[in-house]
Design a protein around this motif. Structure first.
Motif: not given
Length: 415
Positions: A16-17, A19-21, A23-24, A29, A107, A286, A308, A310
């Motif tokens: 999850e970490v 993926r978020r990094q 994607n930002s 991903t 990051h 969530q 995913n 989003d």
């Protein structure tokens, strides 16, 4: 939009970490929690970069590195591990990894490592074509908008439309999750096969199992005859499970079996039946939080969340509001014989400033109501329920005349 990246790690939190990094940073991903699933993904859609852990239960990441180097020699590999040693670093580089990153890392360190990998391979990230240059994305998705926040959505629709891969579509209520599911189905090779949409939140919990998988005569009170379920009806095509977070633990267990074994068992039956169905699921819940509190199965989450998509809320893509307004004026104007009705500049400006907690669905409902109330043009007075507390600082509507008409927007959409 930058490159596609496949992330492989057995840690839910780490996936999850990452993926978020990523994607930002503009990357799209794909995720796998084990090597077997990762290999399946590599066969379906080859990414631009593989990021994998080494220490994983079952088949370890080193075997994935060897397999990738043998089968996909042009695919660069970045190894991450929480168990650093000189021997490990030498081994992974010898097996074909381009670089090696030790957990925990920032990051910035991750970004630098990815850049280094691409530079070493002389294979820079692949940039997706601009949305406006891809006719399919403009006309066949049914999704209206050209904001940068939709780039990932359009790209993933294009990448998944011809594959059997399971897709989890997430986003707030009213953002268009079913529209994305239909775009994936009807935009690709499945378009001539069944598309079955099931709202898991609208079917009573005690009936959802039998509706999805079917039942045999006498399986329960009222089962006077055998009946096929939604999965059987979708054979060869796509089943869309909306509001999947509302499924009970019993249904979740059976869904996991369907995904893993490619077979269903009717309620009351003893024998299973093989099926060939692509699964798309959606939720505004969530799911990751539900996994952590025990209300949603972790193994099912990973099976559903192979890819995913989003969806951004409308408040994050306000530049698309003028086109959406004009589309809904045309759509509902035809029903009311008011399709040439004008939208005043002040009304459009107000609509662009509102935060739209109900997203696109709320916007469409407001335009429909305004069309019913208006005679010659849609004005601010036709939107009395828009709360001033949800209006942001005034955003000017650039380069527009006092009235915006449908003829000003020369675009065609298929719905």
């Amino acid at each position: 939009m930058k490159a596609d990246i496949l992330i492989v790690d057995d840690s839910l939190d780490m996936l999850e970490v990452l993926r978020r990094q990523l994607n930002s940073s503009g990357y799209s991903t794909f995720q796998a929690s084990n090597v077997i699933d990762a290999i399946d993904l590599l066969k379906l859609n080859l990414p631009s970069l593989l990021i994998t852990d080494i220490q994983m239960p079952g088949v370890d990441g080193m075997k994935l590195v060897r397999y990738t180097r043998e089968k996909f020699p042009q695919l660069p590999i970045l190894v991450i591990t929480g168990y650093p040693s000189v021997d490990t670093a030498v081994d992974v580089m010898r097996e074909g990894a381009v670089d090696y990153l030790v957990k925990p890392f920032t990051h910035e360190e991750l970004e630098n490592a990815i850049t280094k990998v691409f530079n070493k391979k002389k294979n820079p990230p692949i940039f997706v074509k601009e949305v406006n240059s891809t006719p399919f994305l403009k006309t066949n998705t049914g999704i209206i908008g050209k904001s940068a926040s939709l780039d990932t959505t359009f790209h993933l629709i294009e990448r998944t439309k011809n594959t059997p891969v399971t897709v989890l579509i997430t986003g707030e209520s009213g953002t268009g999750k079913e529209l994305v599911a239909r775009a994936i189905h009807y935009g690709g090779s499945y378009k001539n096969k069944p598309f079955i949409a099931v709202n898991c939140g609208a079917i009573p919990e005690n009936l959802l199992e039998s509706e999805l998988f079917g039942y045999e005569k006498g399986a329960f009170t009222g089962a006077n005859e055998s009946r096929e379920g939604f999965f059987q009806a979708a054979e060869g095509g796509t089943i869309f499970l909306d509001e999947i977070g509302n499924a009970s633990m019993v249904v979740q267990q059976r869904l996991l079996r369907v995904i893993q074994e490619k077979e269903v068992i009717k309620v009351g039956a003893q024998k299973s039946k093989k099926i060939n169905v692509r699964i798309l699921a959606a939720t505004n819940n969530q799911l990751l939080s539900m996994v952590r509190n025990g209300s949603f199965r972790e193994d099912l989450y990973y099976r559903l969340n192979v890819v995913n998509i989003d969806l951004p809320p409308l408040r994050n893509r306000k530049e698309d509001i003028p086109e959406l307004v004009l589309h809904f004026v045309q759509k509902h104007g035809r029903e009311l014989n008011k399709e040439n009705l004008k939208v005043s500049d002040s009304a459009l400006s107000m609509l662009c400033q509102y935060n739209w907690p109900g997203n696109i669905r709320e916007l469409e409902n407001q335009i429909h109501r305004a069309l019913i109330l208006a005679d010659t043009s849609i004005e601010t007075k036709h939107f009395p329920i828009l709360s001033h507390s949800d209006i942001e600082t005034e955003i000017p509507v650039n380069d527009r005349q006092s009235f915006v008409t449908l003829s000003q927007l020369e675009r065609t959409y298929i719905f």
